[in-house]
Design an enzyme around this catalytic site. Structure first.
Site, PDB file in Angstrom:
ATOM      1  N   SER A  31     152.580  16.413  50.803  1.00 44.57           N
ATOM      2  CA  SER A  31     151.672  17.370  51.436  1.00 44.57           C
ATOM      3  C   SER A  31     150.289  16.769  51.667  1.00 44.57           C
ATOM      4  CB  SER A  31     151.535  18.606  50.542  1.00 44.57           C
ATOM      5  OG  SER A  31     150.515  19.458  51.006  1.00 44.57           O
ATOM      6  N   TYR A  49     148.535  18.980  57.578  1.00 45.09           N
ATOM      7  CA  TYR A  49     147.902  20.233  57.963  1.00 45.09           C
ATOM      8  C   TYR A  49     146.804  19.832  58.930  1.00 45.09           C
ATOM      9  CZ  TYR A  49     150.182  23.554  54.841  1.00 45.09           C
ATOM     10  OH  TYR A  49     151.098  24.386  54.233  1.00 45.09           O
ATOM     11  N   THR A  52     152.896  20.772  60.068  1.00 40.71           N
ATOM     12  CA  THR A  52     153.234  22.163  59.740  1.00 40.71           C
ATOM     13  C   THR A  52     152.454  23.106  60.648  1.00 40.71           C
ATOM     14  OG1 THR A  52     153.735  21.560  57.476  1.00 40.71           O
ATOM     15  CG2 THR A  52     153.260  23.888  57.883  1.00 40.71           C
ATOM     16  N   LYS A  96     157.182  21.451  61.859  1.00 39.05           N
ATOM     17  CA  LYS A  96     157.724  22.329  60.802  1.00 39.05           C
ATOM     18  C   LYS A  96     157.299  23.776  61.034  1.00 39.05           C
ATOM     19  CE  LYS A  96     157.794  22.664  55.690  1.00 39.05           C
ATOM     20  NZ  LYS A  96     156.869  23.662  55.173  1.00 39.05           N
ATOM     21  N   HIS A 129     158.534  28.665  55.662  1.00 38.29           N
ATOM     22  CA  HIS A 129     157.591  28.346  54.583  1.00 38.29           C
ATOM     23  C   HIS A 129     158.019  29.021  53.271  1.00 38.29           C
ATOM     24  CE1 HIS A 129     153.563  26.292  54.505  1.00 38.29           C
ATOM     25  NE2 HIS A 129     153.490  26.872  53.324  1.00 38.29           N
TER      26      HIS A 129
HETATM   27  C1  LIG Z   1     153.715  26.304  46.023  1.00 39.74           C
HETATM   28  C2  LIG Z   1     154.108  25.913  47.402  1.00 39.74           C
HETATM   29  C3  LIG Z   1     153.230  25.167  48.153  1.00 39.74           C
HETATM   30  C4  LIG Z   1     153.584  24.771  49.436  1.00 39.74           C
HETATM   31  N1  LIG Z   1     152.762  23.925  50.131  1.00 39.74           N
HETATM   32  C5  LIG Z   1     153.143  23.478  51.339  1.00 39.74           C
HETATM   33  C6  LIG Z   1     152.381  22.502  52.007  1.00 39.74           C
HETATM   34  O1  LIG Z   1     151.391  22.000  51.497  1.00 39.74           O
HETATM   35  N2  LIG Z   1     152.787  22.125  53.235  1.00 39.74           N
HETATM   36  C7  LIG Z   1     153.896  22.641  53.840  1.00 39.74           C
HETATM   37  O2  LIG Z   1     154.220  22.286  54.965  1.00 39.74           O
HETATM   38  N3  LIG Z   1     154.664  23.530  53.196  1.00 39.74           N
HETATM   39  C8  LIG Z   1     154.323  23.951  51.963  1.00 39.74           C
HETATM   40  N4  LIG Z   1     155.133  24.809  51.289  1.00 39.74           N
HETATM   41  C9  LIG Z   1     156.389  25.256  51.908  1.00 39.74           C
HETATM   42  C10 LIG Z   1     157.535  24.289  51.584  1.00 39.74           C
HETATM   43  O3  LIG Z   1     157.383  23.082  52.272  1.00 39.74           O
HETATM   44  C11 LIG Z   1     158.895  24.858  52.002  1.00 39.74           C
HETATM   45  O4  LIG Z   1     158.846  25.273  53.343  1.00 39.74           O
HETATM   46  C12 LIG Z   1     159.348  26.022  51.124  1.00 39.74           C
HETATM   47  O5  LIG Z   1     158.943  25.872  49.789  1.00 39.74           O
HETATM   48  C13 LIG Z   1     160.870  26.100  51.202  1.00 39.74           C
HETATM   49  O6  LIG Z   1     161.336  27.188  50.569  1.00 39.74           O
HETATM   50  P1  LIG Z   1     161.939  27.203  49.071  1.00 39.74           P
HETATM   51  O7  LIG Z   1     160.786  27.089  48.144  1.00 39.74           O
HETATM   52  O8  LIG Z   1     162.584  28.522  49.072  1.00 39.74           O
HETATM   53  O9  LIG Z   1     162.927  26.054  48.940  1.00 39.74           O
HETATM   54  C14 LIG Z   1     154.816  25.192  49.990  1.00 39.74           C
HETATM   55  C15 LIG Z   1     155.701  25.956  49.217  1.00 39.74           C
HETATM   56  C16 LIG Z   1     155.372  26.299  47.932  1.00 39.74           C
HETATM   57  C17 LIG Z   1     156.360  27.073  47.114  1.00 39.74           C
HETATM   58  O1  LIG Z   2     150.603  27.690  49.644  1.00 38.54           O
HETATM   59  C1  LIG Z   2     151.157  27.273  50.652  1.00 38.54           C
HETATM   60  O2  LIG Z   2     152.313  27.583  50.929  1.00 38.54           O
HETATM   61  C2  LIG Z   2     150.439  26.408  51.555  1.00 38.54           C
HETATM   62  O3  LIG Z   2     151.053  25.519  52.050  1.00 38.54           O
HETATM   63  C3  LIG Z   2     149.032  26.647  51.915  1.00 38.54           C
HETATM   64  C4  LIG Z   2     148.114  25.620  51.834  1.00 38.54           C
HETATM   65  C5  LIG Z   2     146.781  25.831  52.179  1.00 38.54           C
HETATM   66  C6  LIG Z   2     146.373  27.039  52.666  1.00 38.54           C
HETATM   67  C7  LIG Z   2     147.287  28.058  52.775  1.00 38.54           C
HETATM   68  C8  LIG Z   2     148.617  27.858  52.402  1.00 38.54           C
END
Ligand SMILES: Cc1cc2nc3c(=O)[nH]c(=O)nc-3n(C[C@H](O)[C@H](O)[C@H](O)COP(=O)(O)O)c2cc1C
Ligand SMILES: O=C(O)C(=O)c1ccccc1
Length: 386
Positions: free
Chosen positions: A130, A154, A180, A259, A283
């Site tokens: 990330s 991002y 994303t 994404k 997400h």
């Molecule tokens: C705590 C957390 C933080 C996340 N941060 C990001 C991120 O920084 N960038 C991003 O593209 N997706 C982020 N995601 C989404 C994940 O890439 C992914 O789409 C999602 O967790 C998939 O679903 P699952 O947790 O049910 O397997 C985040 C998800 C979680 C749970």
């Molecule tokens: O928490 C998240 O899912 C995430 O990817 C995010 C990161 C920065 C701002 C908002 C959401």
């Protein structure tokens, strides 16, 4: 390449002969329960939570129950080929680790990004690192140990900063860029609102910004933490439009994966705009409630484009991964499951979760008679709702 992922089963049973049982959970339910006990409450609620009443988040996982895998006999699938080619990148299995911004906070030492990268190196399962990490992307990449890695961008409103982040990812050896699109603004997340908690606003996981020459030029080398956060909050999210796609494409010659694409029309238009792969995801249900389970979007997107497809949201087991592959995914990513493994056991915990998922998928392909991923198509599934 013949996969031996199922050997993890034998390893566990043989350990049992000397009285050793696995130190990490064998089911997602147990993993989740123990991670809830282990993580600091403010990290747990951020990771586990989603948008609204979490209906979409729950539906993501429930959607897999719509499909049943047909067992086929007299196949003799004694050797399985689980390797895939994703945008010219060879992967030993179709499993990936989804980008998780606060993964850095999920290990006791607060270097969870590094532990996750180490697990990628030990399993061959790529990490999509990330933008929001506790350690700079260069330090993360240094732990990949030969497994290809992806950098998740991002896109900030500051175009020079975006270009700088992508250039750094190229220089650090990342094999592809995942942009994303669904999170330029944070969704309505009651668990985080109830605790008035947002980790980045507390200064966490901003290492890629504070190590970036363009960001530092903007805020000053000696900027106070509050000034860093304020500047970050001001530039974090860019509500991109189709007009921005040529610019995004121009940022890199590496494979570009978008994404958050869930509609077939968006997939077609992105393909026309020159992206290399589509990443179907909502997400993990964290951004918009009242949506469609991501798995339900997969077949239509797969039908709309010849591009490779990465899928995530709701994958909790090897059989879930097999179903997503049968419905058109080229590769399948997991989010929360590996994060919970990290919380419980650092890099070892992540390796355990990934190996368990790979073993389950491999053994399922053996038992059900699918010797290669090419044998897994829609015909392998029965729609239990029809
Ligand atoms: C705590 C957390 C933080 C996340 N941060 C990001 C991120 O920084 N960038 C991003 O593209 N997706 C982020 N995601 C989404 C994940 O890439 C992914 O789409 C999602 O967790 C998939 O679903 P699952 O947790 O049910 O397997 C985040 C998800 C979680 C749970
Ligand atoms: O928490 C998240 O899912 C995430 O990817 C995010 C990161 C920065 C701002 C908002 C959401």
């Amino acid at each position: 390449m013949a996969s031996r992922y199922g050997d993890y089963q034998l390893e566990i049973y043989l350990n049992g002969l000397t009285g050793v049982v696995p130190s990490h959970p064998m089911t997602f339910a147990e993993l989740e329960r123990r991670a809830a006990e282990t993580l600091p409450p403010w990290v747990w609620s951020y990771v586990a939570g989603g948008a609204g009443d979490e209906h979409t988040q729950d539906s993501n996982a429930a959607a897999f129950r719509r499909w049943g895998i047909y067992p086929r006999m007299f196949v003799g699938a004694s050797e399985r080929d689980t390797s895939v080619d994703l945008c010219g990148i060879h992967l030993p299995s179709p499993l990936m680790m989804a980008p998780v911004g606060v993964v850095g906070l999920c290990s006791q030492d607060r270097h969870g990004d590094l532990a996750t990268a180490e697990a990628a190196g030990r399993t061959g399962v790529p990490m999509i690192a990330s933008t929001l990490s506790q350690d700079p992307m260069e330090d993360v990449a240094a732990r990949f140990g030969g497994t290809p890695g992806f950098f998740q961008l991002y896109t900030p409103t500051d175009r020079e900063l975006a270009a700088s982040l992508v250039q750094r990812a190229e220089a650090a050896g990342y094999a592809g860029i995942v942009v994303t699109l669904d999170t330029w603004v944070t969704g309505w997340r009651p668990r985080d609102l109830a605790t008035a908690n947002f980790p980045q606003l507390r200064g966490h996981c901003l290492a890629n910004y504070t190590s970036d020459p363009v960001f530092l030029e903007r805020v000053g080398e000696d900027a106070a933490p509050d000034a860093v956060v304020a500047h970050w909050a001001g530039i974090f999210g860019n509500p991109l439009t189709w007009d921005d796609l040529p610019w995004l494409r121009s940022l890199t010659d590496l494979p570009l994966i978008v994404k958050g694409v869930c509609h077939p029309d968006d997939a077609r238009r992105a393909a026309d705009g020159g992206v290399d792969a589509i990443y179907v995801s909502n997400h993990g249900g964290r951004q918009a409630n009242g949506g469609i389970p991501a798995l339900e979007c997969l077949p239509d997107v797969a039908a709309a484009t010849d591009l490779p497809i990465v899928f995530d949201s709701g994958v909790r087991s090897g059989s879930d991964a097999v179903k997503a592959l049968a419905l058109g995914a080229t590769a399948v990513a997991v989010g929360r499951p590996y994060v919970y493994g990290l919380a419980l056991g650092g890099a070892d915990g992540v390796v355990h979760v990934l190996r368990s998922m790979l073993a389950e998928a491999d053994l399922l392909m053996a038992v059900d008679g699918y010797p290669s991923l090419a044998d897994l198509g829609p015909k392998a599934l029965k729609d239990l709702r029809a």
